[in-house]
Design a protein around this motif. Structure first.
Motif, mmCIF file in Angstrom:
data_model
loop_
_atom_site.group_PDB
_atom_site.id
_atom_site.type_symbol
_atom_site.label_atom_id
_atom_site.label_comp_id
_atom_site.label_asym_id
_atom_site.label_seq_id
_atom_site.Cartn_x
_atom_site.Cartn_y
_atom_site.Cartn_z
ATOM 1 N N TYR A 25 0.814 -1.227 0.000
ATOM 2 C CA TYR A 25 0.000 0.000 0.000
ATOM 3 C C TYR A 25 0.840 1.267 0.000
ATOM 4 O O TYR A 25 0.418 2.285 -0.549
ATOM 5 C CB TYR A 25 -1.062 -0.012 1.106
ATOM 6 C CG TYR A 25 -0.632 0.093 2.547
ATOM 7 C CD1 TYR A 25 -0.158 1.285 3.089
ATOM 8 C CD2 TYR A 25 -0.790 -0.991 3.409
ATOM 9 C CE1 TYR A 25 0.171 1.394 4.424
ATOM 10 C CE2 TYR A 25 -0.470 -0.895 4.749
ATOM 11 C CZ TYR A 25 0.013 0.295 5.253
ATOM 12 O OH TYR A 25 0.340 0.404 6.592
ATOM 13 N N PHE A 26 2.053 1.212 0.561
ATOM 14 C CA PHE A 26 2.943 2.371 0.453
ATOM 15 C C PHE A 26 3.392 2.564 -1.003
ATOM 16 O O PHE A 26 3.423 3.687 -1.521
ATOM 17 C CB PHE A 26 4.168 2.186 1.352
ATOM 18 C CG PHE A 26 3.930 2.493 2.806
ATOM 19 C CD1 PHE A 26 3.035 3.475 3.198
ATOM 20 C CD2 PHE A 26 4.616 1.808 3.795
ATOM 21 C CE1 PHE A 26 2.816 3.768 4.544
ATOM 22 C CE2 PHE A 26 4.414 2.085 5.144
ATOM 23 C CZ PHE A 26 3.513 3.066 5.515
ATOM 24 N N SER A 27 3.760 1.455 -1.658
ATOM 25 C CA SER A 27 4.249 1.535 -3.040
ATOM 26 C C SER A 27 3.161 2.002 -3.998
ATOM 27 O O SER A 27 3.398 2.865 -4.850
ATOM 28 C CB SER A 27 4.778 0.164 -3.486
ATOM 29 O OG SER A 27 5.856 -0.264 -2.686
ATOM 30 N N PHE A 28 1.965 1.447 -3.860
ATOM 31 C CA PHE A 28 0.858 1.858 -4.725
ATOM 32 C C PHE A 28 0.523 3.330 -4.503
ATOM 33 O O PHE A 28 0.190 4.050 -5.458
ATOM 34 C CB PHE A 28 -0.375 0.987 -4.472
ATOM 35 C CG PHE A 28 -0.391 -0.287 -5.263
ATOM 36 C CD1 PHE A 28 -1.221 -0.431 -6.365
ATOM 37 C CD2 PHE A 28 0.432 -1.354 -4.931
ATOM 38 C CE1 PHE A 28 -1.237 -1.595 -7.114
ATOM 39 C CE2 PHE A 28 0.432 -2.526 -5.665
ATOM 40 C CZ PHE A 28 -0.407 -2.654 -6.763
ATOM 41 N N ALA A 29 0.597 3.773 -3.255
ATOM 42 C CA ALA A 29 0.324 5.187 -2.973
ATOM 43 C C ALA A 29 1.354 6.087 -3.649
ATOM 44 O O ALA A 29 1.015 7.127 -4.222
ATOM 45 C CB ALA A 29 0.307 5.431 -1.464
ATOM 46 N N ASN A 32 -1.651 5.480 -6.964
ATOM 47 C CA ASN A 32 -2.821 4.617 -7.018
ATOM 48 C C ASN A 32 -3.085 3.985 -5.643
ATOM 49 O O ASN A 32 -3.092 2.768 -5.498
ATOM 50 C CB ASN A 32 -2.616 3.533 -8.074
ATOM 51 C CG ASN A 32 -3.892 2.789 -8.400
ATOM 52 O OD1 ASN A 32 -4.998 3.289 -8.184
ATOM 53 N ND2 ASN A 32 -3.759 1.584 -8.909
ATOM 54 N N PRO A 33 -3.323 4.812 -4.604
ATOM 55 C CA PRO A 33 -3.527 4.267 -3.254
ATOM 56 C C PRO A 33 -4.775 3.408 -3.187
ATOM 57 O O PRO A 33 -5.788 3.720 -3.814
ATOM 58 C CB PRO A 33 -3.666 5.528 -2.390
ATOM 59 C CG PRO A 33 -4.154 6.581 -3.325
ATOM 60 C CD PRO A 33 -3.492 6.277 -4.644
ATOM 61 N N TYR A 34 -4.693 2.307 -2.419
ATOM 62 C CA TYR A 34 -5.850 1.412 -2.395
ATOM 63 C C TYR A 34 -6.267 0.991 -0.993
ATOM 64 O O TYR A 34 -7.365 0.460 -0.805
ATOM 65 C CB TYR A 34 -5.573 0.162 -3.242
ATOM 66 C CG TYR A 34 -4.624 -0.832 -2.606
ATOM 67 C CD1 TYR A 34 -5.114 -1.906 -1.850
ATOM 68 C CD2 TYR A 34 -3.252 -0.713 -2.762
ATOM 69 C CE1 TYR A 34 -4.255 -2.819 -1.270
ATOM 70 C CE2 TYR A 34 -2.393 -1.621 -2.187
ATOM 71 C CZ TYR A 34 -2.887 -2.676 -1.442
ATOM 72 O OH TYR A 34 -2.022 -3.565 -0.864
ATOM 73 N N MET A 35 -5.423 1.201 0.032
ATOM 74 C CA MET A 35 -5.832 0.815 1.384
ATOM 75 C C MET A 35 -4.944 1.473 2.428
ATOM 76 O O MET A 35 -3.896 2.047 2.120
ATOM 77 C CB MET A 35 -5.785 -0.701 1.566
ATOM 78 C CG MET A 35 -4.395 -1.301 1.582
ATOM 79 S SD MET A 35 -4.331 -2.965 2.354
ATOM 80 C CE MET A 35 -4.525 -2.537 4.088
ATOM 81 N N GLY A 36 -5.395 1.394 3.659
ATOM 82 C CA GLY A 36 -4.615 1.797 4.808
ATOM 83 C C GLY A 36 -5.035 0.910 5.963
ATOM 84 O O GLY A 36 -5.970 0.119 5.831
#
Length: 370
Positions: free
Chosen positions: A188-192, A196-200
């Protein structure tokens, strides 16, 4: 072309895809240098939702109370607890003036739904900036609030933090839990960082009250009892409004499950929630998992047959070198470097457990909020 030729070339393609993913996607976080943020001292509401967490509150709430921060309140939400949770909250409130209690009674329309309790807590909070953690979480630094809130800006209204699990010596389950937590954070850090953030994770997450009400809170997924953290982030997070925080002073630490059955139940809830993600996120995560599974199946199959073994060994070694480099850098950032020794074994166990959970979720529904 023989079957073994096909298997070998498929394996080579899978390795290339994985290497690209490690370097291009996960490398975004692995080789990211933290930027020094200025202290803003924004008024903050720290929100903790608790259901039957009396003992955990006694143990971990002091780490929040002792924060070195000029203006913050602590909103304690008692979600229809049947133990002494409310009494413990009231005892803390009698000692500290910045504690506010929201006592939630069971509601027939939202029975056992944490999102309902959180909504009431958010509405009762006094400040625009909200910082979330769990009742069983310990804040590892007295600068936690300062670190997380330093990433808020006119554009950034969602901050993704890292919620670690404490280490237990000589426990393979503990290493597996922490390894899964590490990989999830890297994802989720990499996608952000890719926009393209997807979760936390609700163990360490911040967003503004404005962002919450603009999305009408949890209304779009209120009937999904889990996902007060990742489904909300999946819904509202964008390239422009999301930041990540991974400084050591921003970490929280939770007590991990110590029994396989308890951890499996927890993972079943998490995996069942992911099916409600946006389609592009589901496809991306499915690709990551499919490549992992295919790599191990083909690597084992080709090793058994010894077909073109020098090239197979070369591809396996190449893949692991890149994986260790990327995961090693990421693990160092998140203080999880001890896991690297068992990386291949942990990876095989994790993808196997995830496959079993996925199949089990197809036949029965997992339990949710306590």
């Amino acid at each position: 072309m023989s079957i073994l030729d096909f298997v070998f070339y498929t394996f080579a393609v899978v390795v290339v895809i994985q290497v690209i993913i490690y370097l291009v996607v996960f490398g975004k976080f692995a080789y990211l240098k933290p930027k020094k943020k200025r202290t803003q001292n924004l008024p903050v509401s720290v929100i903790v939702c608790a259901k039957n967490e009396a003992e955990n509150l006694k143990t971990f709430l002091p780490s929040i109370i002792s924060q070195n921060y000029p203006e913050f309140e602590i909103v304690l939400i008692n979600d229809a607890s049947s133990d002494d949770t409310l009494d413990v909250m009231e005892d803390f409130k009698s000692q500290y003036s910045n504690i506010k209690i929201v006592d939630v009674k069971n509601n027939e329309a939202f029975w056992g739904n944490k999102k309902y309790a959180l909504t009431l807590g958010i509405k009762a909070s006094s400040h625009e900036y909200l910082l979330f953690t769990d009742a069983d979480c310990k804040v590892l630094s007295k600068y936690w609030i300062q670190e997380m809130t330093s990433h808020f800006s006119d554009r950034k209204s969602i901050i993704l933090g890292y919620g670690a699990y404490s280490k237990i010596k000589n426990s393979f389950l503990n290493k597996l839990i922490r390894f899964e937590t590490l990989l999830t954070a890297v994802n989720y850090f990499s996608f952000a960082k890719l926009g393209n953030p997807y979760m936390g994770v609700g163990r360490n997450l911040a967003y503004t009250k404005k962002e919450f009400f603009k999305a009408n809170g949890f209304i779009k997924h209120m009937k999904v009892r889990s996902g007060d953290d990742d489904l909300f982030v999946n819904q509202v997070a964008t390239k422009s409004n999301t930041a990540i925080c991974f400084s050591a002073d921003s970490f929280t630490e939770s007590t991990p499950k110590t029994k396989w059955s308890a951890w499996i139940r927890q993972k079943r809830r998490h995996i069942s929630t992911a099916k409600h993600y946006k389609l592009n996120h589901k496809l991306s995560l499915a690709l990551l998992y499919f490549c992992q599974v295919l790599f191990w199946i083909l690597a084992i199959a080709l090793s058994i047959t010894t077909y073109m073994w020098p090239f197979v060994v070369g591809l396996i070694v190449f893949r692991f070198i890149v994986q260790y480099a990327v995961y090693g850098s990421s693990a160092k950032k998140l203080n999880e470097s001890d896991l690297l020794v068992l990386l291949p074994l942990l990876e095989i166990f994790l993808i196997s457990v995830q496959l079993v959970i996925f199949i089990k979720n197809l036949t029965s529904k997992p339990n949710h909020w306590k």
